[in-house]
Write a protein that holds these residues in place. Structure first.
Motif, PDB file in Angstrom:
ATOM      1  N   GLN A  37       0.809  -1.209   0.000  1.00 52.71           N
ATOM      2  CA  GLN A  37       0.000   0.000   0.000  1.00 52.71           C
ATOM      3  C   GLN A  37       0.850   1.270   0.000  1.00 52.71           C
ATOM      4  O   GLN A  37       0.347   2.356  -0.266  1.00 52.71           O
ATOM      5  CB  GLN A  37      -0.933   0.010   1.215  1.00 52.71           C
TER       6      GLN A  37
ATOM      7  N   ARG B 106      -1.267   0.566  -6.882  1.00 54.42           N
ATOM      8  CA  ARG B 106      -2.282  -0.227  -6.166  1.00 54.42           C
ATOM      9  C   ARG B 106      -2.977  -1.190  -7.133  1.00 54.42           C
ATOM     10  O   ARG B 106      -4.191  -1.236  -7.256  1.00 54.42           O
ATOM     11  CB  ARG B 106      -3.302   0.679  -5.503  1.00 54.42           C
TER      12      ARG B 106
ATOM     13  N   LEU C 208      -6.705  -4.401  -4.451  1.00 50.69           N
ATOM     14  CA  LEU C 208      -5.979  -3.950  -5.620  1.00 50.69           C
ATOM     15  C   LEU C 208      -6.832  -4.071  -6.878  1.00 50.69           C
ATOM     16  O   LEU C 208      -7.768  -4.875  -6.930  1.00 50.69           O
ATOM     17  CB  LEU C 208      -4.701  -4.786  -5.802  1.00 50.69           C
TER      18      LEU C 208
ATOM     19  N   THR D 194      -2.045   6.006  -7.876  1.00 55.47           N
ATOM     20  CA  THR D 194      -0.720   6.522  -7.540  1.00 55.47           C
ATOM     21  C   THR D 194      -0.663   8.043  -7.502  1.00 55.47           C
ATOM     22  O   THR D 194       0.436   8.616  -7.533  1.00 55.47           O
ATOM     23  CB  THR D 194       0.325   6.000  -8.542  1.00 55.47           C
TER      24      THR D 194
END
Length: 356
Positions: free
Chosen positions: A133, A138, A161, A304
């Motif tokens: 994490q 992810r 995810l 991200t």
């Protein structure tokens, strides 16, 4: 380390229509004042986020070309796939911290499961989900031929995810597109038909690559060592028809050259900016519609946004060059024989910059 300011004056911002000076802080001996470069013929664009690439980080470290090639392509952030089959012998948190120390480009590690030897992946993921994490994309990349595919995609969703899936062929794509149970990102749309099938998955996102969008040199596509193969001209033009409506993200799927490698994979990242500028001109595409697919979209899809720094690339749109075999074998370079427009002059992110 000393830095000095290189100021590009009056640079044009094609996404907004304005002009501005851009300061690039570069490593340098101490200087009394900034250098100034006339930038009135240059463009400024947000730095590119290449959301799908591969480097041999775990086996060979961060080589010089892993900085050089992305910079030539205007890439300031890169998702790099790290195979679980290698990663399981490393400390996941340490890998993430190492990648977080990289800049221009910033490498963001991305978990990937090759379709062989996957029996222990689901259990490993359960043990390492929390470590993934921080500093990691992810997501987890999966391949439809994996004999444990269903067990592994369920583990991916259970870990919170997104499953990023490469469907091996059209038959596999049909059943992958029917999956329900968690967020899904389809890789490698290569025609309108494949993109429309991918779009049948509720809330799925879809990715393609520039070598499926730009017309390649006559006869060259057939010899490329890439999966999935580059289809014919009809497929390419059909994909362009749904580029705005169906394609969320564009990424290179670049495989950095590795001495002795025999498997498929293209080395194309260094041409990304030039290919995009050539594509915009050749197909009369709107830069404002195209650029988010290479910047904000990857950050949203891969979770991200907190890892991405604001970045700017300065581009000379007037240059052109004919592509040869700079990256080695012609069968790994999709753009051999083409004349591409545009070149990266500099790039910058807060506190750091490079003039090429």
């Amino acid at each position: 380390m000393n830095t000095r300011e290189v100021v590009f004056t009056n640079v044009y911002h094609p996404l907004t229509g304005g002009h501005a000076d851009i300061t690039v802080p570069v490593s340098s001996p101490a200087a009394a004042g900034p250098s100034r470069i006339d930038g009135s013929n240059f463009w400024a664009l947000p730095g590119i986020y290449d959301g799908d690439a591969h480097i041999p980080l775990l086996s060979q470290g961060l080589r010089h070309q892993e900085s050089h090639s992305p910079r030539l392509g205007g890439v300031t952030h890169v998702n790099t796939a790290l195979q679980w089959q290698e990663l399981r012998y490393f400390d996941v948190a340490e890998v993430g911290e190492y990648c977080a120390s990289t800049r221009l480009p910033r490498y963001i590690p991305t978990l990937s499961v090759e379709p062989e030897d996957t029996d222990g992946f689901a259990a490993w993921l359960g043990d390492n989900a929390e470590a993934l994490q921080k500093n990691w994309a992810r997501v987890c990349k999966l391949y439809s031929p994996d004999p444990n595919f269903m067990r592994n995609i369920e583990a991916v969703w259970e870990a919170g995810l997104t499953a990023v899936v490469y469907s091996w062929d059209d038959d596999d794509l049909a059943w992958v597109a029917d999956l329900r149970g968690g967020p899904l990102h389809h890789r490698h749309a290569r025609s309108r038909a494949t993109a429309e099938l991918m779009r049948t998955t509720p809330a799925a996102t879809i990715q393609t690559s520039p070598h499926y969008l730009l017309s390649l040199a006559e006869g060259h596509a057939e010899g490329l060592h890439v999966l999935p193969p580059v289809p014919g001209e009809d497929a390419r033009t059909s994909l362009l028809e749904v580029l705005d409506s169906h394609i969320d993200m564009i990424a290179t799927d670049d495989n950095a050259p590795v001495h002795g490698a025999t498997g498929p994979g293209l080395s194309s990242q260094r041409y990304l900016l030039s290919v995009l500028m050539t594509l915009v001109k050749a197909e009369s595409l709107a830069l404002n519609s195209l650029w988010p697919k290479l910047t904000t979209a990857p950050a949203e899809i891969f979770g991200t946004a907190d890892l991405v720094e604001e970045s700017t690339i300065i581009v000379d749109p007037t240059t052109s060059r004919e592509v040869g075999t700079e990256t080695g074998e012609g069968r790994r370079n999709p753009y051999v024989g083409l004349r591409l427009s545009g070149a990266v002059v500099a790039m910058t992110t807060p506190g750091q910059g490079i003039v090429l």
